[in-house]
Design a protein around this motif. Structure first.
Motif, PDB file in Angstrom:
ATOM      1  N   ASP A 178     -13.207  -6.247  -2.941  1.00  0.00           N
ATOM      2  CA  ASP A 178     -11.815  -5.513  -2.461  1.00  0.00           C
ATOM      3  C   ASP A 178     -10.604  -6.442  -2.289  1.00  0.00           C
ATOM      4  O   ASP A 178     -10.818  -7.372  -2.505  1.00  0.00           O
ATOM      5  CB  ASP A 178     -12.090  -4.759  -1.190  1.00  0.00           C
ATOM      6  CG  ASP A 178     -11.427  -3.368  -1.243  1.00  0.00           C
ATOM      7  OD1 ASP A 178     -10.628  -3.080  -2.147  1.00  0.00           O
ATOM      8  OD2 ASP A 178     -11.482  -2.758  -0.274  1.00  0.00           O
ATOM      9  N   ASP A 179      -9.495  -5.689  -2.556  1.00  0.00           N
ATOM     10  CA  ASP A 179      -8.388  -6.474  -2.403  1.00  0.00           C
ATOM     11  C   ASP A 179      -7.922  -6.895  -0.982  1.00  0.00           C
ATOM     12  O   ASP A 179      -7.657  -8.057  -0.525  1.00  0.00           O
ATOM     13  CB  ASP A 179      -7.257  -5.876  -2.786  1.00  0.00           C
ATOM     14  CG  ASP A 179      -6.746  -4.499  -2.572  1.00  0.00           C
ATOM     15  OD1 ASP A 179      -7.595  -3.746  -1.827  1.00  0.00           O
ATOM     16  OD2 ASP A 179      -5.662  -4.055  -2.726  1.00  0.00           O
ATOM     17  N   ILE A 180      -8.078  -5.990  -0.065  1.00  0.00           N
ATOM     18  CA  ILE A 180      -7.720  -6.142   1.459  1.00  0.00           C
ATOM     19  C   ILE A 180      -8.981  -5.797   2.464  1.00  0.00           C
ATOM     20  O   ILE A 180      -9.406  -4.970   2.274  1.00  0.00           O
ATOM     21  CB  ILE A 180      -6.473  -5.245   1.458  1.00  0.00           C
ATOM     22  CG1 ILE A 180      -5.367  -5.561   0.830  1.00  0.00           C
ATOM     23  CG2 ILE A 180      -5.980  -5.517   3.254  1.00  0.00           C
ATOM     24  CD1 ILE A 180      -4.209  -4.319   0.732  1.00  0.00           C
ATOM     25  N   ILE A 181      -8.771  -6.747   3.198  1.00  0.00           N
ATOM     26  CA  ILE A 181      -9.633  -6.258   4.602  1.00  0.00           C
ATOM     27  C   ILE A 181      -8.689  -6.092   5.616  1.00  0.00           C
ATOM     28  O   ILE A 181      -7.853  -7.262   6.167  1.00  0.00           O
ATOM     29  CB  ILE A 181     -10.752  -7.323   4.894  1.00  0.00           C
ATOM     30  CG1 ILE A 181     -11.503  -7.863   4.254  1.00  0.00           C
ATOM     31  CG2 ILE A 181     -11.355  -6.823   6.235  1.00  0.00           C
ATOM     32  CD1 ILE A 181     -12.433  -8.807   4.324  1.00  0.00           C
ATOM     33  N   SER A 182      -8.443  -4.899   6.110  1.00  0.00           N
ATOM     34  CA  SER A 182      -7.255  -4.801   7.366  1.00  0.00           C
ATOM     35  C   SER A 182      -8.144  -4.599   8.472  1.00  0.00           C
ATOM     36  O   SER A 182      -8.517  -5.528   9.356  1.00  0.00           O
ATOM     37  CB  SER A 182      -6.712  -3.759   6.926  1.00  0.00           C
ATOM     38  OG  SER A 182      -5.624  -3.604   8.195  1.00  0.00           O
ATOM     39  N   THR A 183      -8.589  -3.435   8.865  1.00  0.00           N
ATOM     40  CA  THR A 183      -9.495  -3.327  10.106  1.00  0.00           C
ATOM     41  C   THR A 183     -11.008  -3.370   9.687  1.00  0.00           C
ATOM     42  O   THR A 183     -11.640  -3.490  10.837  1.00  0.00           O
ATOM     43  CB  THR A 183      -9.322  -1.656  10.793  1.00  0.00           C
ATOM     44  OG1 THR A 183      -9.855  -0.856   9.468  1.00  0.00           O
ATOM     45  CG2 THR A 183      -7.965  -1.199  10.649  1.00  0.00           C
ATOM     46  N   GLY A 184     -11.264  -3.838   8.651  1.00  0.00           N
ATOM     47  CA  GLY A 184     -12.815  -3.877   8.328  1.00  0.00           C
ATOM     48  C   GLY A 184     -13.695  -2.754   8.103  1.00  0.00           C
ATOM     49  O   GLY A 184     -14.664  -2.766   7.983  1.00  0.00           O
ATOM     50  N   GLY A 185     -12.930  -1.396   8.328  1.00  0.00           N
ATOM     51  CA  GLY A 185     -13.586  -0.132   8.487  1.00  0.00           C
ATOM     52  C   GLY A 185     -14.296   0.177   6.915  1.00  0.00           C
ATOM     53  O   GLY A 185     -15.407   0.313   7.093  1.00  0.00           O
ATOM     54  N   THR A 186     -13.748  -0.328   5.913  1.00  0.00           N
ATOM     55  CA  THR A 186     -14.167   0.191   4.491  1.00  0.00           C
ATOM     56  C   THR A 186     -15.524  -0.533   4.516  1.00  0.00           C
ATOM     57  O   THR A 186     -16.335  -0.322   3.975  1.00  0.00           O
ATOM     58  CB  THR A 186     -13.063  -0.403   3.475  1.00  0.00           C
ATOM     59  OG1 THR A 186     -11.929   0.455   3.720  1.00  0.00           O
ATOM     60  CG2 THR A 186     -13.671  -0.147   2.201  1.00  0.00           C
ATOM     61  N   LYS A 194     -15.161   6.493  -1.553  1.00  0.00           N
ATOM     62  CA  LYS A 194     -14.477   6.402  -0.188  1.00  0.00           C
ATOM     63  C   LYS A 194     -13.452   7.441   0.145  1.00  0.00           C
ATOM     64  O   LYS A 194     -12.714   7.725  -0.715  1.00  0.00           O
ATOM     65  CB  LYS A 194     -13.969   5.030  -0.002  1.00  0.00           C
ATOM     66  CG  LYS A 194     -12.907   4.698   1.024  1.00  0.00           C
ATOM     67  CD  LYS A 194     -12.705   3.266   1.368  1.00  0.00           C
ATOM     68  CE  LYS A 194     -11.239   2.984   1.132  1.00  0.00           C
ATOM     69  NZ  LYS A 194     -10.769   1.651   1.447  1.00  0.00           N
ATOM     70  N   GLY A 230      -5.638   5.827   8.973  1.00  0.00           N
ATOM     71  CA  GLY A 230      -5.480   4.228   8.844  1.00  0.00           C
ATOM     72  C   GLY A 230      -6.516   3.504   9.421  1.00  0.00           C
ATOM     73  O   GLY A 230      -6.803   2.273   8.851  1.00  0.00           O
ATOM     74  N   HIS A 256      -1.227  -4.387  -4.235  1.00  0.00           N
ATOM     75  CA  HIS A 256      -2.227  -3.766  -4.046  1.00  0.00           C
ATOM     76  C   HIS A 256      -2.147  -2.691  -5.303  1.00  0.00           C
ATOM     77  O   HIS A 256      -3.427  -2.246  -5.645  1.00  0.00           O
ATOM     78  CB  HIS A 256      -1.501  -2.767  -2.930  1.00  0.00           C
ATOM     79  CG  HIS A 256      -2.703  -1.666  -2.767  1.00  0.00           C
ATOM     80  ND1 HIS A 256      -4.102  -1.857  -2.482  1.00  0.00           N
ATOM     81  CD2 HIS A 256      -2.451  -0.063  -2.600  1.00  0.00           C
ATOM     82  CE1 HIS A 256      -4.603  -0.804  -2.177  1.00  0.00           C
ATOM     83  NE2 HIS A 256      -3.831   0.325  -2.438  1.00  0.00           N
ATOM     84  N   ARG A 304       0.653  -1.319   0.071  1.00  0.00           N
ATOM     85  CA  ARG A 304       0.152  -0.028  -0.031  1.00  0.00           C
ATOM     86  C   ARG A 304       0.790   1.425  -0.179  1.00  0.00           C
ATOM     87  O   ARG A 304       0.231   2.335  -0.307  1.00  0.00           O
ATOM     88  CB  ARG A 304      -0.846  -0.091   1.107  1.00  0.00           C
ATOM     89  CG  ARG A 304      -2.208  -0.955   1.278  1.00  0.00           C
ATOM     90  CD  ARG A 304      -3.138  -1.144   2.089  1.00  0.00           C
ATOM     91  NE  ARG A 304      -2.701  -1.754   2.909  1.00  0.00           N
ATOM     92  CZ  ARG A 304      -3.395  -2.049   4.146  1.00  0.00           C
ATOM     93  NH1 ARG A 304      -4.430  -1.467   4.541  1.00  0.00           N
ATOM     94  NH2 ARG A 304      -2.624  -2.823   4.975  1.00  0.00           N
ATOM     95  N   ARG A 311     -10.519   8.051   2.892  1.00  0.00           N
ATOM     96  CA  ARG A 311      -9.851   7.749   3.902  1.00  0.00           C
ATOM     97  C   ARG A 311      -9.393   8.897   4.827  1.00  0.00           C
ATOM     98  O   ARG A 311      -8.590   9.589   4.462  1.00  0.00           O
ATOM     99  CB  ARG A 311      -8.508   6.935   3.627  1.00  0.00           C
ATOM    100  CG  ARG A 311      -7.718   6.065   4.661  1.00  0.00           C
ATOM    101  CD  ARG A 311      -6.992   4.949   4.557  1.00  0.00           C
ATOM    102  NE  ARG A 311      -7.488   3.839   4.274  1.00  0.00           N
ATOM    103  CZ  ARG A 311      -8.165   2.933   4.832  1.00  0.00           C
ATOM    104  NH1 ARG A 311      -8.068   3.227   6.322  1.00  0.00           N
ATOM    105  NH2 ARG A 311      -8.517   2.158   4.461  1.00  0.00           N
TER     106      ARG A 311
HETATM  107  C1  R5P Z   1      -7.451   0.368   0.358  1.00  0.00           C
HETATM  108  O1  R5P Z   1      -6.679   1.010  -0.801  1.00  0.00           O
HETATM  109  C2  R5P Z   1      -7.597  -1.238   0.133  1.00  0.00           C
HETATM  110  O2  R5P Z   1      -7.935  -1.389  -1.242  1.00  0.00           O
HETATM  111  C3  R5P Z   1      -8.681  -1.692   1.188  1.00  0.00           C
HETATM  112  O3  R5P Z   1      -9.771  -1.047   0.698  1.00  0.00           O
HETATM  113  C4  R5P Z   1      -8.193  -1.306   2.541  1.00  0.00           C
HETATM  114  O4  R5P Z   1      -6.906  -1.533   2.706  1.00  0.00           O
HETATM  115  C5  R5P Z   1      -9.178  -1.849   3.571  1.00  0.00           C
HETATM  116  O5  R5P Z   1      -8.668  -1.523   4.581  1.00  0.00           O
HETATM  117  P1  R5P Z   1      -9.764  -1.370   6.150  1.00  0.00           P
HETATM  118  O6  R5P Z   1     -10.141  -2.917   6.042  1.00  0.00           O
HETATM  119  O7  R5P Z   1      -8.988  -1.129   7.212  1.00  0.00           O
HETATM  120  O8  R5P Z   1     -10.674  -0.525   5.734  1.00  0.00           O
END
Ligand code: R5P
Length: 282
Positions: free
Chosen positions: A209-217, A183, A188, A123, A90, A185
Motif C-alpha cells: 500500500d502507499d500509506i500506513i496511518s492508523t494501521g487499521g487497513t 475495502k 478516518g 496518493h 489524500r 472506509r
Molecule cells: C488510503 O487511501 C491509503 O491508500 C491507505 O490505505 C490508508 O491511508 C491507510 O490508512 P490506515 O493505516 O489509517 O488504515
C-alpha cells in the motif's frame, strides 16, 4: 549543485547526496517557544539546489516554504523540491460540497518558489498536474521489491482497487500473482475489509500500500487473510505515518512483518528511495 533538507529528511538527503556526489548545504534549525520553525542557511547556496522536504506534518510544509524563500533570497536560481511524502495528498479532490482540494492548494503555494518538483508516490499521480512548474512523479517500487525479495511471497495484494497498480508492479517483479481486497472506509480511523474469493490458504501473502496511518487497513486485512487460512501476512508500504500508536497495534496484530521506506524516516524504514530519487535528479 547542493542538496539540503529543511527538517524532515536528514538520512534520505545524506543518501541521495552520496549517490549523486553532491555537497550538503549546512543550515541551522530551531523551534521558537511558540512552535514556529527557524531555518538559516550557513553558506551561500549554489545556483542550483535540491531541497528534500516533506509537506507533513504541517510544520514540514511551512519549513519547505521558508527554506525555499531563504534559498532564493540568498541567490539560488534553480530549486528542485523533492517531496518524499506529499502530505494533504489524500484530499486530492472535493468529496463533499464546501471542501477544498487541499493537494491543489499546497501545490500552488510550493510552485511559487520551486522551479522543478519531484514527488515520491503521491496518493494519486494526477497531483503532479496541480503544480504550476515541471513536476515528476516517481514510484518507490524498487524499495518495496527490496523489502519483499527475501520473504518467499506467493501473492501480492492491494488493500483496495485504487492501490492495485502498485501491487501489480511489485508482484510482476517478484514473479507472483496479484489481486486486491474490498475495502470500505467507515471513518478516518475505521475500515472494513470484506472477504473476497482469493485463494490464500497456506500462502505467504504480501500487502502493498502507499500509506500506513492508523494501521487499521493492514490490521483488518491481515485478520481477514489469516481467517481465510493465509500462512503468513507481511506488509510493505511506502509512507509510514504511524499515527495513534499504530506501531503498537500492528505489532500486536496478526501481521507477521512490516516495513516502510525512508520517505518518512522512522524505526520501520527498512528500505530507501534514495536511488529512485537520485535517478529522477540525474
Ligand atoms: C488510503 O487511501 C491509503 O491508500 C491507505 O490505505 C490508508 O491511508 C491507510 O490508512 P490506515 O493505516 O489509517 O488504515
Amino acid at each position: 549543485m547542493q542538496i539540503l533538507t529543511a527538517i524532515s529528511s536528514p538520512i534520505l538527503t545524506y543518501r541521495v547526496a552520496k549517490e549523486l556526489g553532491l555537497d550538503i548545504l549546512p543550515a541551522e534549525r530551531k523551534k521558537f517557544p511558540d512552535g514556529e520553525i527557524y531555518i538559516r542557511l550557513l553558506e551561500k547556496p549554489d545556483r542550483e539546489v535540491v531541497l528534500v522536504q516533506n509537506t507533513y506534518p504541517n510544520e514540514g510544509l511551512v519549513a519547505a516554504i521558508i527554506a525555499m524563500q531563504a534559498l532564493k533570497s540568498e541567490g539560488a536560481e534553480d530549486i528542485t523540491l523533492v517531496v518524499p511524502y506529499f502530505g494533504y495528498g489524500r484530499q486530492d479532490r472535493k468529496f463533499l460540497d464546501g471542501e477544498p482540494v487541499s493537494a491543489e492548494a499546497i501545490a500552488k503555494v510550493l510552485s511559487k518558489y520551486a522551479d522543478h518538483v519531484v514527488l515520491v508516490d503521491p496518493h494519486k499521480d494526477y497531483i503532479a498536474d496541480f503544480f504550476d512548474v515541471e513536476t515528476k512523479v516517481v514510484h518507490a517500487y524498487d524499495a518495496l521489491i527490496e523489502m519483499l525479495y527475501r520473504a518467499d511471497v506467493d501473492i501480492v495484494l492491494a488493500p483496495d482497487a485504487g492501490a492495485l497498480d502498485r501491487a501489480k508492479a511489485v508482484a510482476k517483479a517478484l514473479g507472483v500473482d496479484w489481486d486486491y481486497l474490498e475495502k470500505t472506509r467507515i471513518s478516518g480511523e475505521e475500515v472494513e475489509i470484506k472477504p473476497k474469493e482469493i485463494e490464500v490458504e497456506d500462502k505467504n501473502v504480501a500487502l502493498v500500500d502507499d500509506i500506513i496511518s492508523t494501521g487499521g487497513t493492514l490490521i483488518e486485512a491481515s485478520k481477514a487473510l489469516k481467517s481465510q487460512g493465509a500462512k503468513s501476512v507481511v506488509a510493505a508500504c511506502v509512507h509510514g505515518l504511524f499515527t495513534k500508536f499504530a506501531i503498537h497495534k500492528i505489532l500486536e496484530s496478526p501481521i507477521d512483518d512490516v516495513g516502510v521506506t525512508d520517505t518518512i524516516e522512522g524505526p520501520l524504514s527498512v528500505a530507501s528511495v534514495s536511488s529512485t530519487i537520485a535517478r529522477a535528479l540525474r
